[in-house]
Design a protein around this motif. Structure first.
Motif: not given
Length: 181
Positions: A107-117
């Motif tokens: 959706y927003t990409g925020r979950t994916a960003r958190a997962a990358l971190d």
């Protein structure tokens, strides 16, 4: 919320995951150095299914890990004083591997960003791919999925619910509309 439509039934989900499994192997040029990591909650059974499909047609097992991103979320203060932290289990070294992060909805990409971190805190993969069952648009960050089961244009007041038999007792993707207050 009001139910609007079924976006995918169990067979359509199976076919989409089967296709994604083939696309992953093709992009990685085989299964050497490949591993899957499912994001809590529904990304985990999706990653396990992808691994089963890959083993079925490649004859080799691909390791699967599970990742909890709770403490990496940028909205942690909004979800309460005691967020539920779940297990992260990566039973393999990430270093030098091609990792496929698996989630249900982008959706927003925020979950994916958190997962990358979260992943980068655990090791240094050679490459990270993102696989999602549904991409619903509305990105807030410059993130895109490498493998997508279905693109579904949505309105901001709509919600995509992915149901998996392992968690919800059935396989199905639904579109819901938030009721106006």
């Amino acid at each position: 919320m009001r139910f609007k439509a079924e976006l995918m039934n169990a067979e359509e989900m199976r076919r989409a995951l089967y296709r994604i499994a083939h696309e992953i192997v093709e992009a990685n040029k085989g299964v050497e150095g490949l591993a899957l990591v499912g994001i809590h909650t529904r990304g985990i059974p999706l990653a396990e299914r992808l691994a089963r499909f890959i083993q079925e047609f490649e004859g080799k097992a691909v390791p699967v890990g599970i990742l909890d991103i709770t403490l990496y979320r940028d909205d942690l203060s909004e979800i309460g004083h005691r967020p539920q932290v779940r297990e992260t289990r990566i039973p393999f070294d990430l270093t030098g591997k091609a990792i496929v992060l698996v989630d249900d909805v982008l959706y927003t990409g925020r979950t994916a960003r958190a997962a990358l971190d979260a992943l980068m805190d655990l090791g240094r993969p050679k490459r990270i791919y993102l696989a999602v069952l549904v991409d619903r648009g509305h990105r807030e960050l410059p993130i895109r999925a490498d493998f997508v089961g279905k693109n579904v244009p949505t309105a901001k007041n709509e919600v995509v619910k992915v149901k998996v038999v392992e968690v919800d007792g059935e396989d199905r993707v639904e579109l819901w509309e938030k009721e106006e207050a």
